[in-house]
Design a protein around this motif. Structure first.
Motif, PDB file in Angstrom:
ATOM      1  N   GLU A  87       0.694  -1.223  -0.045  1.00  0.00           N
ATOM      2  CA  GLU A  87       0.105  -0.068   0.093  1.00  0.00           C
ATOM      3  C   GLU A  87       0.735   1.298   0.003  1.00  0.00           C
ATOM      4  O   GLU A  87       0.409   2.492  -0.485  1.00  0.00           O
ATOM      5  CB  GLU A  87      -0.843  -0.040   1.337  1.00  0.00           C
ATOM      6  N   ASN A  88       2.165   1.180   0.261  1.00  0.00           N
ATOM      7  CA  ASN A  88       3.077   2.431   0.483  1.00  0.00           C
ATOM      8  C   ASN A  88       4.040   2.115  -0.544  1.00  0.00           C
ATOM      9  O   ASN A  88       5.371   2.555  -0.281  1.00  0.00           O
ATOM     10  CB  ASN A  88       3.556   2.503   1.890  1.00  0.00           C
ATOM     11  N   THR A  89       3.989   1.450  -1.481  1.00  0.00           N
ATOM     12  CA  THR A  89       4.793   1.695  -2.994  1.00  0.00           C
ATOM     13  C   THR A  89       4.601   2.677  -3.804  1.00  0.00           C
ATOM     14  O   THR A  89       3.439   2.949  -4.225  1.00  0.00           O
ATOM     15  CB  THR A  89       4.858   0.066  -3.439  1.00  0.00           C
ATOM     16  N   SER A  90       5.508   3.186  -4.216  1.00  0.00           N
ATOM     17  CA  SER A  90       5.428   4.513  -5.242  1.00  0.00           C
ATOM     18  C   SER A  90       5.201   4.000  -6.441  1.00  0.00           C
ATOM     19  O   SER A  90       5.504   2.727  -6.664  1.00  0.00           O
ATOM     20  CB  SER A  90       6.346   5.366  -4.951  1.00  0.00           C
ATOM     21  N   GLU A  91       5.025   4.870  -7.511  1.00  0.00           N
ATOM     22  CA  GLU A  91       4.675   4.508  -8.798  1.00  0.00           C
ATOM     23  C   GLU A  91       6.218   3.986  -9.208  1.00  0.00           C
ATOM     24  O   GLU A  91       6.069   3.001 -10.463  1.00  0.00           O
ATOM     25  CB  GLU A  91       4.392   5.777  -9.603  1.00  0.00           C
ATOM     26  N   ASN A  92       7.285   4.292  -8.823  1.00  0.00           N
ATOM     27  CA  ASN A  92       8.595   3.659  -9.623  1.00  0.00           C
ATOM     28  C   ASN A  92       8.854   2.289  -8.861  1.00  0.00           C
ATOM     29  O   ASN A  92       9.967   1.646  -9.059  1.00  0.00           O
ATOM     30  CB  ASN A  92       9.744   4.761  -9.215  1.00  0.00           C
ATOM     31  N   GLU A  94       9.444   1.619  -5.531  1.00  0.00           N
ATOM     32  CA  GLU A  94      10.154   1.771  -4.295  1.00  0.00           C
ATOM     33  C   GLU A  94       9.142   1.736  -3.226  1.00  0.00           C
ATOM     34  O   GLU A  94       8.008   2.352  -3.339  1.00  0.00           O
ATOM     35  CB  GLU A  94      10.904   3.194  -4.209  1.00  0.00           C
ATOM     36  N   TYR A  95       9.423   1.307  -2.121  1.00  0.00           N
ATOM     37  CA  TYR A  95       8.622   1.117  -1.109  1.00  0.00           C
ATOM     38  C   TYR A  95       9.277   1.569   0.217  1.00  0.00           C
ATOM     39  O   TYR A  95      10.487   1.721   0.102  1.00  0.00           O
ATOM     40  CB  TYR A  95       7.789  -0.321  -0.737  1.00  0.00           C
ATOM     41  N   ASP A  96       8.432   1.762   1.477  1.00  0.00           N
ATOM     42  CA  ASP A  96       8.958   2.182   2.368  1.00  0.00           C
ATOM     43  C   ASP A  96       9.633   1.225   3.450  1.00  0.00           C
ATOM     44  O   ASP A  96       8.970   0.112   3.792  1.00  0.00           O
ATOM     45  CB  ASP A  96       8.006   2.864   3.429  1.00  0.00           C
TER      46      ASP A  96
END
Length: 175
Positions: A87-92, A94-96
């Protein structure tokens, strides 16, 4: 509350409800309060049928306390963290990375039939636990606090703070 079977042979995990105070000796030995120990044993029975088992102790992801749970909870925790990560993965893509770093600490330690175990040194240091440990069941896991730290923590429910004060007063310690 103990683990029970419910419909179609599916096992339902027992929920951790209960509280209590434990004396912590110089080596970090402490006993899990009986209501919590009963659920812990039911959620992770020893293969040989004897009393005791394994408890996992780690740092809480937000507060200066510890979390404790049975080995079966690891898969549930991992699933929740995987979901939060996705749920916290960016469009590129990358995740937290800190989502799992903050919540995945833990060390498995054995406990005996009386619920005694040795609290690992770093988690005990992290939570500031010295002579007393306050155990509080929060359904999915158990929180273990230094009583004074719990009382000083903003945002804790007043009833939980009063529980810690009550148990410490029973031991002759005013907080």
């Amino acid at each position: 509350m103990c683990a029970i079977s419910k419909g179609f042979g599916v096992s339902v995990r027992g929920r951790y409800q209960g509280d209590g105070i434990g004396l912590v000796d110089d080596k970090g030995r402490v006993a899990i309060p009986s209501a919590l120990r009963t659920t812990l044993s039911a959620n992770a029975p020893k293969a040989n049928g004897k009393d005791g088992g394994t408890i996992i102790i780690g740092a809480h992801q937000k507060n200066r306390c510890l979390v404790a749970y049975d080995p079966g909870y690891v898969d549930i925790l991992a699933e929740r963290l995987d979901r939060r990560e996705s749920e916290n993965t960016s469009e590129n893509g990358e995740y937290d990375y800190n989502i799992k770093r903050a919540a995945a600490s833990g060390e498995a330690v054995p406990f005996d039939g009386s619920g005694r175990f040795i609290m690992p040194a770093f988690p005990r240091f992290y939570a500031g636990i010295k002579g007393h440990a306050f155990f509080y069941g929060v359904l999915d896991y158990i929180e273990i606090w230094d009583p004074a730290t719990l009382i000083a923590t903003d945002g804790m429910p007043p009833v939980v703070k009063e529980m810690a004060r009550f148990y410490m007063a029973e031991k002759g310690v005013q907080l």
